[in-house]
Design a protein around this motif. Structure first.
Motif, PDB file in Angstrom:
ATOM      1  N   ALA A 289       6.519   6.395   4.087  1.00  0.00           N
ATOM      2  CA  ALA A 289       5.273   5.685   4.395  1.00  0.00           C
ATOM      3  C   ALA A 289       5.293   5.186   5.833  1.00  0.00           C
ATOM      4  N   ALA A 290       6.449   4.683   6.265  1.00  0.00           N
ATOM      5  CA  ALA A 290       6.545   4.152   7.628  1.00  0.00           C
ATOM      6  C   ALA A 290       6.316   5.257   8.658  1.00  0.00           C
ATOM      7  N   LEU A 291       6.838   6.447   8.374  1.00  0.00           N
ATOM      8  CA  LEU A 291       6.644   7.553   9.310  1.00  0.00           C
ATOM      9  C   LEU A 291       5.180   7.958   9.360  1.00  0.00           C
ATOM     10  N   ARG A 292       4.575   8.063   8.193  1.00  0.00           N
ATOM     11  CA  ARG A 292       3.176   8.490   8.138  1.00  0.00           C
ATOM     12  C   ARG A 292       2.248   7.464   8.770  1.00  0.00           C
TER      13      ARG A 292
ATOM     14  N   ASN B 144       4.010  -4.750 -10.705  1.00  0.00           N
ATOM     15  CA  ASN B 144       3.647  -5.161  -9.352  1.00  0.00           C
ATOM     16  C   ASN B 144       4.125  -4.176  -8.295  1.00  0.00           C
ATOM     17  N   TYR B 145       5.276  -3.520  -8.530  1.00  0.00           N
ATOM     18  CA  TYR B 145       5.754  -2.585  -7.509  1.00  0.00           C
ATOM     19  C   TYR B 145       4.867  -1.350  -7.439  1.00  0.00           C
ATOM     20  N   TRP B 146       4.260  -1.019  -8.557  1.00  0.00           N
ATOM     21  CA  TRP B 146       3.367   0.144  -8.575  1.00  0.00           C
ATOM     22  C   TRP B 146       2.101  -0.159  -7.779  1.00  0.00           C
ATOM     23  N   ILE B 147       1.586  -1.359  -7.969  1.00  0.00           N
ATOM     24  CA  ILE B 147       0.418  -1.766  -7.191  1.00  0.00           C
ATOM     25  C   ILE B 147       0.748  -1.743  -5.703  1.00  0.00           C
ATOM     26  N   VAL B 148       1.937  -2.214  -5.367  1.00  0.00           N
ATOM     27  CA  VAL B 148       2.337  -2.246  -3.966  1.00  0.00           C
ATOM     28  C   VAL B 148       2.367  -0.830  -3.388  1.00  0.00           C
ATOM     29  N   ILE B 149       2.951   0.111  -4.133  1.00  0.00           N
ATOM     30  CA  ILE B 149       2.996   1.500  -3.650  1.00  0.00           C
ATOM     31  C   ILE B 149       1.585   2.032  -3.463  1.00  0.00           C
ATOM     32  N   LEU B 150       0.718   1.691  -4.416  1.00  0.00           N
ATOM     33  CA  LEU B 150      -0.672   2.142  -4.337  1.00  0.00           C
ATOM     34  C   LEU B 150      -1.349   1.581  -3.090  1.00  0.00           C
ATOM     35  N   LEU B 151      -1.165   0.289  -2.862  1.00  0.00           N
ATOM     36  CA  LEU B 151      -1.782  -0.350  -1.701  1.00  0.00           C
ATOM     37  C   LEU B 151      -1.260   0.260  -0.405  1.00  0.00           C
ATOM     38  N   ILE B 152       0.050   0.533  -0.371  1.00  0.00           N
ATOM     39  CA  ILE B 152       0.623   1.142   0.830  1.00  0.00           C
ATOM     40  C   ILE B 152       0.006   2.517   1.061  1.00  0.00           C
ATOM     41  N   THR B 153      -0.108   3.290  -0.014  1.00  0.00           N
ATOM     42  CA  THR B 153      -0.657   4.636   0.124  1.00  0.00           C
ATOM     43  C   THR B 153      -2.074   4.591   0.672  1.00  0.00           C
ATOM     44  N   VAL B 154      -2.879   3.667   0.131  1.00  0.00           N
ATOM     45  CA  VAL B 154      -4.271   3.625   0.562  1.00  0.00           C
ATOM     46  C   VAL B 154      -4.423   2.951   1.922  1.00  0.00           C
ATOM     47  N   PHE B 155      -3.881   1.752   2.051  1.00  0.00           N
ATOM     48  CA  PHE B 155      -4.192   0.970   3.247  1.00  0.00           C
ATOM     49  C   PHE B 155      -3.289   1.251   4.435  1.00  0.00           C
ATOM     50  N   SER B 156      -2.094   1.782   4.192  1.00  0.00           N
ATOM     51  CA  SER B 156      -1.212   2.079   5.326  1.00  0.00           C
ATOM     52  C   SER B 156      -1.268   3.543   5.692  1.00  0.00           C
ATOM     53  N   VAL B 157      -0.911   4.371   4.708  1.00  0.00           N
ATOM     54  CA  VAL B 157      -0.765   5.781   5.021  1.00  0.00           C
ATOM     55  C   VAL B 157      -2.112   6.440   5.263  1.00  0.00           C
ATOM     56  N   GLN B 158      -3.073   6.171   4.364  1.00  0.00           N
ATOM     57  CA  GLN B 158      -4.356   6.860   4.510  1.00  0.00           C
ATOM     58  C   GLN B 158      -5.239   6.215   5.561  1.00  0.00           C
ATOM     59  N   MET B 159      -5.314   4.896   5.535  1.00  0.00           N
ATOM     60  CA  MET B 159      -6.295   4.246   6.404  1.00  0.00           C
ATOM     61  C   MET B 159      -5.675   3.566   7.621  1.00  0.00           C
ATOM     62  N   SER B 160      -4.373   3.494   7.676  1.00  0.00           N
ATOM     63  CA  SER B 160      -3.669   2.873   8.811  1.00  0.00           C
ATOM     64  C   SER B 160      -4.165   1.478   9.138  1.00  0.00           C
ATOM     65  N   LEU B 161      -4.554   0.728   8.101  1.00  0.00           N
ATOM     66  CA  LEU B 161      -5.082  -0.611   8.368  1.00  0.00           C
ATOM     67  C   LEU B 161      -3.981  -1.658   8.347  1.00  0.00           C
ATOM     68  N   LEU B 162      -2.974  -1.428   7.508  1.00  0.00           N
ATOM     69  CA  LEU B 162      -1.928  -2.425   7.332  1.00  0.00           C
ATOM     70  C   LEU B 162      -0.560  -1.781   7.505  1.00  0.00           C
ATOM     71  N   PRO B 163       0.446  -2.560   7.924  1.00  0.00           N
ATOM     72  CA  PRO B 163       1.789  -1.976   8.023  1.00  0.00           C
ATOM     73  C   PRO B 163       2.349  -1.682   6.637  1.00  0.00           C
ATOM     74  N   SER B 164       3.201  -0.667   6.550  1.00  0.00           N
ATOM     75  CA  SER B 164       3.692  -0.247   5.241  1.00  0.00           C
ATOM     76  C   SER B 164       4.992  -0.918   4.856  1.00  0.00           C
ATOM     77  N   GLN B 165       5.679  -1.505   5.801  1.00  0.00           N
ATOM     78  CA  GLN B 165       6.985  -2.068   5.463  1.00  0.00           C
ATOM     79  C   GLN B 165       7.409  -3.112   6.490  1.00  0.00           C
ATOM     80  N   GLY B 166       8.452  -3.851   6.135  1.00  0.00           N
ATOM     81  CA  GLY B 166       9.042  -4.782   7.078  1.00  0.00           C
ATOM     82  C   GLY B 166       8.352  -6.131   7.068  1.00  0.00           C
ATOM     83  N   MET B 167       8.970  -7.064   7.786  1.00  0.00           N
ATOM     84  CA  MET B 167       8.392  -8.401   7.848  1.00  0.00           C
ATOM     85  C   MET B 167       7.622  -8.589   9.152  1.00  0.00           C
TER      86      MET B 167
END
Lengths: 573, 315
Positions: A289-292, B144-167
């Protein structure tokens, strides 16, 4: 007339809401499975220079630009598999991952690996020492001639005295500044190196414990850092190290990041990047995810199913033959696996190509021998075995084994170098079922697994009932022959887990080590490899190709046929 | 009241002591060896014995425990076996990081839970109730971890609106906005279960209050809706606050799964890593601190309960 309500109206809305919810959940659940592997429109990464990425040609080979077109600059952010930032001291931790991303970048040894190329297996090239020779009158005496004028990252000169201090700090337990933490990982160096001393300002000599053609493999991993800095900083050295490598330390934060910059005074070609940032990210999907999302530019070990999607989105996939080996270790003292024919039979039963191609999306190559293409010791060994179930059955019959034969294997759930143990072993299980061998798999947690095997291999009561275990190895150096195949190396005195005992191999390895002629050494080890492969103390299965995925903006990276890699020639657009 | 508090604190001591003994025993009987995390596979048996001796791992178990305990009561939790740095340093940092997530998640969950629960109770039987209850049910049941993965997929990977990881983003350590951006996805995931539970709890609590006579009388006397709502909420609060305290303790434990997925350097991730590495000092200290936090939170919540509801007396 009142309509008879089959389902009362006020219940409809509730029913509808529930159905809608379930459908949504189902749709999203099924849909999101494929997200990682279907093509996603190439994202428009914003780089510091603000340029847009081109979805350029993907390749599994190097991305060298034509000569004369070399660029520089950029920040390279690498997501690594370790859970924490490697130790930034003279020696590091976190195993190979630590050496790869902190050890080698920060510090050079007297010799270094010939990285930055992939046409041949890397050998040794001059590091801190510009040349070296073995004394013709005393084959245990190695003389290293250091470069003059080279400096550490704090500006102090690199000389034989500094090298001596570095060696003492991790090898000599009686030295007052001996560092037990770092020294405890240097057991093989302590055994191989008898003594060392300063000859003159730029000459350093090392005495090996015996004539030892393997010595440079220890020398290369003895990194040299600034003596003055280590003396001044004492136990705080890891927080501001000054090494001798192409990269110098800038900052670090536990479990978060390690930042380095090129060392402008490096004695060899300077690194081309502006900045190198290492980010620990132990979950493979998090790295993906971070890479993408353009939060990193390079990830180690992607999830294998994601590779197709990444490739079609314009990312560079790099992988190559590495010295890694993923086998089963047979219990060669337990019938019927004490019979070579039975062990060979199983080696003919595995469809390695299908496993690598179909199950793992080509992130491995078929494992057919102990030492592979990424070492100088393969010889003809790889032509021994192939996928031939009929031959396997014939060999079993010849050995007098009646099927079904039970084959009890203890595996780990995960672990360093273990790849995907459960699916891969299930694949092997299916292959073996076809020749009448019933494989029983038992899964154990990694740390527990290693402790259990270490305690005595198959000689302990706990392990004696198993026919095999599944421990992977990174054999970068020839001492693997000693550690893994020498008759006296049974755990806990080594990792000859099978309990393999071949006087022929012992003799070949002894002679290979004792010679000073490196060609002769390689030829003897090649013979040893051929004998081992024929004797089959292991079920050879696969070699990891060490896949990594890079953003299209990362230029000029070449993946070496090696555990370690260099980013000195790389830049980011 | 004060004697009550002191009694509770005194009882906490054997509780926490029991926790440390159980943890220590479990660590000793669990197979696996911290030396595997410290030494490469090539290390010789001698080296292992030597290191074991240096670290005190070959002493009798009771000796090791009491040595640890003696230091722990002076707040010296020793050094990490793996990193050699003082446990207190990395534990403190990890707890702070987890606290950021826990507090934010608790806050979001509390606001969402109280609001949705009140709305659901007020509009009982009608569509706002169904929606609120449906959302609550989903919050409790979806991992909750499934929701998190879903949110990352939509908002980070697809839409690049939010960071996917880290603090935080490297180089933006002082940016509050950067921190908030990184928090949005994990906080959403972590607050869901708590929000769901609180909604249901609040709804039941408010319904019970609504049925009481004083509400009818206040209404009859002409009290406005806002003022009435205030009375109702205040009366419904106690069970919800109690629950909130327990949930906060849970959240402080750090959801290992969510922290792992978003690579948040918190206590959950630290504990997970320490367990894999068998880093005994880190595990002991982390578990002790988390257990203590839980115990003190419980005491605090019980006291808060008496403040909110004078009918409850603690003696």
């Amino acid at each position: 007339m009142k309509m008879i309500e089959v389902i009362p109206r006020k219940r409809w809305s509730g029913l509808l809401a529930t159905v809608a919810l379930l459908l949504t959940v189902a749709a999203v659940a099924c849909g999101s499975d494929d997200v990682a592997s279907t093509s996603v429109p190439a994202i428009d990464p914003t780089s510091p220079a603000g340029t847009t990425a081109t979805a350029g040609p993907t390749s599994t080979t190097s991305t060298e630009t034509p000569d004369g077109n070399l660029g520089s600059g950029g920040t390279l952010r690498i997501a690594i598999t370790a859970a924490d930032v490697p130790l930034t001291d003279q020696q590091t931790d976190q195993g190979a991952e630590g050496n790869r991303w902190a050890g080698y970048p920060l510090g050079d040894g007297l010799v270094k690996w010939e990285l930055g190329q992939n046409d041949h297996v890397p050998g040794f090239i001059p590091g801190i020492a510009e040349s070296w020779e073995i004394d013709p009158t005393d084959p245990t005496r190695w003389v290293f001639n250091l470069r003059e004028g080279a400096t550490f990252q704090d500006g102090t000169p690199i000389n034989a005295e500094a090298v001596f201090y570095n060696y003492e700090r991790v090898l000599n337990e009686d030295a007052e500044f001996y560092n037990p933490t770092l020294g405890s990982g240097k057991g093989s160096a302590k055994l191989a190196i008898e003594s060392y001393s300063v000859v003159d300002e730029y000459t350093f000599e090392v005495f090996s414990a015996q004539p030892d053609s393997f010595l440079l493999y220890e020398i290369v991993a003895m990194f040299i850092h600034s003596k003055e800095a280590m003396v001044a900083a004492g136990s705080d050295y890891q927080n501001h190290p000054y090494g001798s490598g192409a990269f110098q330390f800038v900052s670090k934060q536990a479990r978060t990041q390690l930042t380095m910059e090129p060392f402008p005074g490096y004695y060899d070609d300077n690194a081309r990047l502006d900045r190198l940032i290492i980010l620990p990210m132990p979950e493979a999907t998090t790295r993906l995810a971070a890479l993408r999302n353009n939060e990193v530019d390079w990830i180690e070990v992607p999830p294998p199913d994601a590779l197709n999607g990444l490739e079609s989105s314009g990312f560079q996939i790099h992988m190559t033959q590495t010295p890694h080996n993923w086998p089963h270790q047979f219990n060669v003292n337990k019938a019927p696996f004490d019979n070579k024919l039975v062990r060979q039979a199983l080696n003919y039963a595995i469809d390695r190509e299908a496993m690598c191609r179909d199950l793992l999306n080509d992130v491995c190559t078929p494992g057919l021998s102990f030492a592979n293409h990424a070492t100088p010791w393969l010889g003809d060994a790889a032509s021994n075995y192939s996928y031939d179930p009929e031959k396997a059955k014939a060999l079993l019959a010849e050995a007098g084994v009646t099927t079904p034969l039970t084959y009890k294997v203890l595996i780990s759930a995960s672990g360093s170098g273990q790849m995907l143990p459960v699916p891969m072993n299930e694949f092997v299980q299916r292959n073996l079922a076809a020749i009448g061998v019933e494989m029983e798999i038992e899964v154990v947690e990694w740390n527990t697994y290693m402790t259990r095997i270490r305690n005595g291999g198959f000689t302990t009561d706990e392990n004696a009932g198993y026919d095999a275990v599944n421990v992977s190895w990174l054999s970068v150096d020839p001492s693997a022959f000693i550690r893994l195949m020498y008759s006296s190396s049974i755990p806990p005195n080594g990792w000859n887990i099978p309990g393999y005992n071949s006087p022929v191999v012992d003799d070949l390895v002894d002679r290979a080590r004792a010679t000073t002629d490196l060609d002769e050494r390689d030829s003897l080890l090649t013979q040893a490899n051929e004998v081992i492969t024929d004797d089959a103390p292991w079920l050879f299965i696969a070699h990891d190709r060490n896949p990594r995925v890079l953003s299209p903006r990362v230029k000029n990276y070449v993946q070496e046929m090696h555990t370690y890699t260099s980013v000195v020639d790389v830049w980011v657009e | 009241m004060w004697s009550y508090v002191i009694r509770r604190l005194l009882i906490a001591v054997p509780t926490l002591l029991g926790v440390t003994i159980i943890m220590f025993t479990l660590l000793q009987i669990t197979p696996g060896d911290p030396l595997n995390s410290l030494l490469p596979p090539e290390a010789t048996q001698e080296e292992r014995e030597q290191l074991s001796n240096e670290l005190g791992l070959d002493r009798p178990v009771m000796v090791q425990y009491f040595a640890w305990l003696g230091n722990a009561v002076q707040f010296d939790f020793g050094r990490s076996l793996v990193r050699k740095t003082p446990v207190v340093d990395e534990l403190w940092l990890s707890l702070k990081n987890t606290f950021v997530l826990a507090a934010a998640s608790a806050g979001v969950a509390f606001v969402a839970g109280v609001t949705l629960g009140t709305v659901a109770a007020f509009y009982r039987g009608k569509w706002p109730d169904r929606v609120a209850s449906g959302v609550a049910a989903m919050g409790i049941s979806v991992p909750n971890y499934w929701i998190v993965i879903l949110l990352i997929t939509v908002f980070s990977v697809q839409m690049s609106l939010l960071p996917s990881q880290g603090m935080r983003t490297v180089g933006e350590e002082n940016s509050f906005i950067d921190l908030v951006q990184h928090m949005i996805i994990p906080v959403t995931g972590l607050s869901l279960i708590t929000a769901g539970i609180l909604t249901r709890m609040m709804r039941a609590s408010v319904l019970e209050i609504l049925n009481q006579e004083f509400v009818v009388s206040l209404r009859a006397k002409g009290l406005g809706t806002m003022a009435l709502t205030k009375h109702i909420v205040k009366n419904s609060a106690p069970p919800v606050v109690t629950l909130m305290g327990l949930q906060l303790g849970n959240l402080m434990g750090g959801s290992v799964l969510v922290e792992s997925i978003v690579n948040w350097p918190g206590a959950g991730g630290l504990l997970n890593l320490a367990i894999q590495q068998r880093d005994i000092p880190v595990i002991q200290a982390t578990v002790l601190i988390l257990a203590s936090a839980f115990v003190f939170l419980n005491i605090a919540v019980d006291i808060l309960h008496t403040v909110l509801d004078p009918r409850v007396r603690r003696t």
